[in-house]
Design a protein around this motif. Structure first.
Motif, short mmCIF file in Angstrom:
data_model
loop_
_atom_site.label_atom_id
_atom_site.label_comp_id
_atom_site.label_asym_id
_atom_site.label_seq_id
_atom_site.Cartn_x
_atom_site.Cartn_y
_atom_site.Cartn_z
N GLY A 64 -3.73 -5.13 -4.78
CA GLY A 64 -3.92 -6.58 -4.77
C GLY A 64 -5.31 -7.01 -5.18
O GLY A 64 -5.69 -8.15 -4.96
N LEU A 65 -6.06 -6.13 -5.82
CA LEU A 65 -7.42 -6.46 -6.26
C LEU A 65 -7.41 -6.84 -7.73
O LEU A 65 -6.68 -6.24 -8.53
N TYR A 68 -9.41 -0.45 1.68
CA TYR A 68 -8.20 0.37 1.57
C TYR A 68 -8.17 1.07 0.21
O TYR A 68 -7.89 2.27 0.12
N TRP A 69 -8.48 0.34 -0.84
CA TRP A 69 -8.48 0.91 -2.18
C TRP A 69 -9.53 2.01 -2.31
O TRP A 69 -9.26 3.06 -2.90
N LEU A 70 -10.73 1.77 -1.75
CA LEU A 70 -11.77 2.81 -1.81
C LEU A 70 -11.30 4.09 -1.12
O LEU A 70 -11.56 5.20 -1.60
N ASN A 71 -10.61 3.94 0.00
CA ASN A 71 -10.06 5.10 0.69
C ASN A 71 -9.05 5.83 -0.19
O ASN A 71 -9.04 7.06 -0.26
N ALA A 119 0.82 -1.21 0.00
CA ALA A 119 0.00 0.00 0.00
C ALA A 119 0.86 1.25 0.00
O ALA A 119 0.54 2.23 -0.69
N SER A 120 1.94 1.25 0.74
CA SER A 120 2.80 2.43 0.75
C SER A 120 3.50 2.61 -0.59
O SER A 120 3.71 3.73 -1.04
#
Length: 164
Positions: free
Chosen positions: A99-100, A127-130, A63-64
């Protein structure tokens, strides 16, 4: 003590010997076997916890990397807007880096499109939506989520953003 033992009948000696044997079994069970079994169970739980923490750290690391502008290839700052195609590209790239796996991408007129995820991890999805809303400046118009089994979800997300 030996004179006391000699004074007992054979039946009393057998009862005392069997009680001593039972006491020895209880001491062996609670002193050796139970702690060994408990230690194995604790070790398995510690291993699972360590594996979960490793997975979480790997996710945060990914994510980072996804958050940095160098990794996406598109420099996005808060407050700036992308054109519709660049926004769609940034959103899909962010999903892949989170990772989606996108099953279907629909629409695209006027910066509004839908993404379908058939087998997604819910933590990665949120996390992705954020990321879409905070970093890319998009807006989630519609969102539906259902269980897909094996701890996964099926989600449909309609997003708007970018300059029309």
């Amino acid at each position: 003590m030996s004179s006391w033992w000699q004074g007992l009948s054979a039946r009393e000696k057998a009862l005392i010997a069997s009680a001593g044997g039972l006491l020895a079994l209880v001491i062996i069970w609670y002193g050796m076997v139970a702690p060994l079994l408990s230690g194995r169970s604790d070790a398995l739980q510690a291993r699972q916890q360590a594996a979960d923490e490793l997975a979480q750290l790997e996710h945060l690391s990914a994510a980072s990397r996804a958050r940095s502008p160098v990794s996406t290839g598109i420099a996005v700052s808060t407050g700036s807007s992308l054109d519709a195609d660049a926004f769609k590209t940034a959103v899909t790239r962010a999903a892949q880096q989170s990772g989606l796996s996108i099953s279907r991408l629909q629409g695209g007129a006027q910066g509004r499109f839908s993404l379908v995820f058939e087998q997604a991890d819910s933590r990665q999805l949120f996390y992705w939506l954020n990321e879409v809303e905070t970093r890319l400046g998009g807006r989630v118009e519609r969102f539906s989520i259902d269980q897909a089994g094996a701890g996964r979800v099926r989600a449909t997300v309609e997003i708007s953003g970018g300059e029309a």
